[in-house]
Design a protein around this motif. Structure first.
Motif, PDB file in Angstrom:
ATOM      1  N   THR A  85       4.584  -6.594   4.234  1.00 36.26           N
ATOM      2  CA  THR A  85       5.550  -6.789   5.304  1.00 36.26           C
ATOM      3  C   THR A  85       5.358  -5.680   6.328  1.00 36.26           C
ATOM      4  N   PRO A  86       4.892  -6.008   7.539  1.00 40.93           N
ATOM      5  CA  PRO A  86       4.705  -4.968   8.556  1.00 40.93           C
ATOM      6  C   PRO A  86       6.017  -4.238   8.847  1.00 40.93           C
ATOM      7  N   GLY A  87       5.918  -2.936   9.065  1.00 42.56           N
ATOM      8  CA  GLY A  87       7.084  -2.137   9.382  1.00 42.56           C
ATOM      9  C   GLY A  87       7.882  -1.695   8.175  1.00 42.56           C
ATOM     10  N   ASN A  88       7.429  -2.084   6.978  1.00 43.53           N
ATOM     11  CA  ASN A  88       8.146  -1.726   5.763  1.00 43.53           C
ATOM     12  C   ASN A  88       7.518  -0.476   5.166  1.00 43.53           C
ATOM     13  N   SER A  89       8.147   0.674   5.413  1.00 41.09           N
ATOM     14  CA  SER A  89       7.681   1.911   4.788  1.00 41.09           C
ATOM     15  C   SER A  89       8.842   2.538   4.043  1.00 41.09           C
ATOM     16  N   VAL A  90       8.508   3.256   2.984  1.00 44.52           N
ATOM     17  CA  VAL A  90       9.523   3.833   2.124  1.00 44.52           C
ATOM     18  C   VAL A  90       9.236   5.321   1.955  1.00 44.52           C
ATOM     19  N   PRO A  91      10.171   6.193   2.337  1.00 48.72           N
ATOM     20  CA  PRO A  91       9.991   7.614   2.062  1.00 48.72           C
ATOM     21  C   PRO A  91      10.132   7.868   0.557  1.00 48.72           C
ATOM     22  N   VAL A 105       3.314  16.469   3.507  1.00 52.00           N
ATOM     23  CA  VAL A 105       3.564  15.061   3.817  1.00 52.00           C
ATOM     24  C   VAL A 105       2.285  14.262   3.592  1.00 52.00           C
ATOM     25  N   THR A 106       2.363  13.296   2.679  1.00 50.04           N
ATOM     26  CA  THR A 106       1.221  12.419   2.421  1.00 50.04           C
ATOM     27  C   THR A 106       1.591  10.984   2.786  1.00 50.04           C
ATOM     28  N   LEU A 107       0.557  10.173   2.977  1.00 48.11           N
ATOM     29  CA  LEU A 107       0.720   8.744   3.233  1.00 48.11           C
ATOM     30  C   LEU A 107       0.172   8.009   2.023  1.00 48.11           C
ATOM     31  N   GLY A 108       1.021   7.180   1.410  1.00 48.87           N
ATOM     32  CA  GLY A 108       0.600   6.381   0.265  1.00 48.87           C
ATOM     33  C   GLY A 108       0.418   4.938   0.681  1.00 48.87           C
ATOM     34  N   LEU A 109      -0.689   4.357   0.252  1.00 52.01           N
ATOM     35  CA  LEU A 109      -0.999   2.968   0.593  1.00 52.01           C
ATOM     36  C   LEU A 109      -1.021   2.132  -0.680  1.00 52.01           C
ATOM     37  N   ALA A 168      15.666   1.375   1.555  1.00 54.34           N
ATOM     38  CA  ALA A 168      15.038   1.781   0.307  1.00 54.34           C
ATOM     39  C   ALA A 168      14.434   3.177   0.438  1.00 54.34           C
ATOM     40  N   LEU A 169      14.641   3.975  -0.599  1.00 57.28           N
ATOM     41  CA  LEU A 169      14.069   5.307  -0.728  1.00 57.28           C
ATOM     42  C   LEU A 169      13.555   5.415  -2.163  1.00 57.28           C
ATOM     43  N   MET A 170      12.694   6.376  -2.417  1.00 61.36           N
ATOM     44  CA  MET A 170      12.205   6.542  -3.791  1.00 61.36           C
ATOM     45  C   MET A 170      12.204   8.009  -4.192  1.00 61.36           C
ATOM     46  N   LEU A 171      12.368   8.221  -5.499  1.00 63.81           N
ATOM     47  CA  LEU A 171      12.126   9.509  -6.126  1.00 63.81           C
ATOM     48  C   LEU A 171      10.822   9.396  -6.884  1.00 63.81           C
ATOM     49  N   ILE A 223      23.172  17.129  -4.176  1.00 66.31           N
ATOM     50  CA  ILE A 223      23.254  16.661  -5.557  1.00 66.31           C
ATOM     51  C   ILE A 223      21.900  16.793  -6.247  1.00 66.31           C
ATOM     52  N   VAL A 224      20.809  16.504  -5.522  1.00 63.86           N
ATOM     53  CA  VAL A 224      19.461  16.535  -6.092  1.00 63.86           C
ATOM     54  C   VAL A 224      18.648  17.617  -5.412  1.00 63.86           C
ATOM     55  N   SER A 225      17.902  18.354  -6.203  1.00 60.98           N
ATOM     56  CA  SER A 225      16.998  19.374  -5.672  1.00 60.98           C
ATOM     57  C   SER A 225      15.617  18.757  -5.482  1.00 60.98           C
ATOM     58  N   LEU A 226      15.192  18.623  -4.227  1.00 56.90           N
ATOM     59  CA  LEU A 226      13.895  18.022  -3.917  1.00 56.90           C
ATOM     60  C   LEU A 226      12.815  19.085  -3.830  1.00 56.90           C
ATOM     61  N   GLU A 227      11.572  18.668  -4.106  1.00 61.32           N
ATOM     62  CA  GLU A 227      10.427  19.531  -3.888  1.00 61.32           C
ATOM     63  C   GLU A 227      10.122  19.543  -2.391  1.00 61.32           C
ATOM     64  N   ASN A 228       9.175  20.335  -1.976  1.00 61.14           N
ATOM     65  CA  ASN A 228       8.784  20.405  -0.562  1.00 61.14           C
ATOM     66  C   ASN A 228       7.682  19.404  -0.253  1.00 61.14           C
ATOM     67  N   THR A 229       7.833  18.194  -0.776  1.00 63.51           N
ATOM     68  CA  THR A 229       6.846  17.146  -0.523  1.00 63.51           C
ATOM     69  C   THR A 229       7.564  15.845  -0.191  1.00 63.51           C
ATOM     70  N   ILE A 230       6.887  15.032   0.607  1.00 62.73           N
ATOM     71  CA  ILE A 230       7.351  13.672   0.870  1.00 62.73           C
ATOM     72  C   ILE A 230       6.113  12.805   1.054  1.00 62.73           C
ATOM     73  N   THR A 231       6.167  11.624   0.477  1.00 61.49           N
ATOM     74  CA  THR A 231       5.123  10.631   0.665  1.00 61.49           C
ATOM     75  C   THR A 231       5.749   9.446   1.373  1.00 61.49           C
ATOM     76  N   ILE A 232       5.109   8.982   2.416  1.00 64.39           N
ATOM     77  CA  ILE A 232       5.559   7.781   3.104  1.00 64.39           C
ATOM     78  C   ILE A 232       4.693   6.646   2.570  1.00 64.39           C
ATOM     79  N   ALA A 233       5.317   5.744   1.823  1.00 62.42           N
ATOM     80  CA  ALA A 233       4.592   4.653   1.172  1.00 62.42           C
ATOM     81  C   ALA A 233       4.634   3.408   2.044  1.00 62.42           C
TER      82      ALA A 233
END
Length: 125
Positions: free
Chosen positions: A64-70, A53-57, A114-117, A3-13
């Protein structure tokens, strides 16, 4: 066809107490590279060892430990959101925009994860 065309990037927040301290830890321990600290937004971003792939802080007083969102990069967040909502995907509130930086929208998978665009606005002129 998706349904959605994603870019070739993902950030793990992830939420952390001290972005600068955490960024140093990830650089020193895992060999990540600091891309930037955006102090006004309480955000830091690091390049992982994996292309695209980036890591966002995000800084929070009590993370909350263990709470990450792609966070999935999209070219047009309004279209992506509309298409997902049309398909019955639940979103959490409105799309948020930090002018000249990013627009983000949180949504949920069928199990409530939870996921994000995110649409990068830093290249818009």
């Amino acid at each position: 066809m998706p349904i959605v065309s994603l870019e070739n990037t993902i950030t793990i927040a992830m939420s952390v107490r001290d972005r600068h301290l955490s960024a140093n830890w990830y650089c020193d321990m895992l060999g990540f590279t600091l891309l930037h600290h955006i102090d006004d937004a309480g955000w830091s971003e690091l390049q992982t060892k994996t292309a695209g792939v980036t890591l966002g802080l995000g800084e929070q007083a009590e993370p909350t430990p263990g709470n990450s969102v792609p966070v999935f990069g999209v070219l047009d967040i309004d279209t992506a959101r509309r298409d997902l909502e049309t398909a019955g995907v639940k979103f959490d509130g409105d799309t948020e925009t930090v002018e000249g930086m990013v627009s983000i929208a949180t949504f949920y998978d069928p199990d409530g994860n939870a996921l994000m665009l995110a649409q990068d606005l830093s290249q818009d002129g």
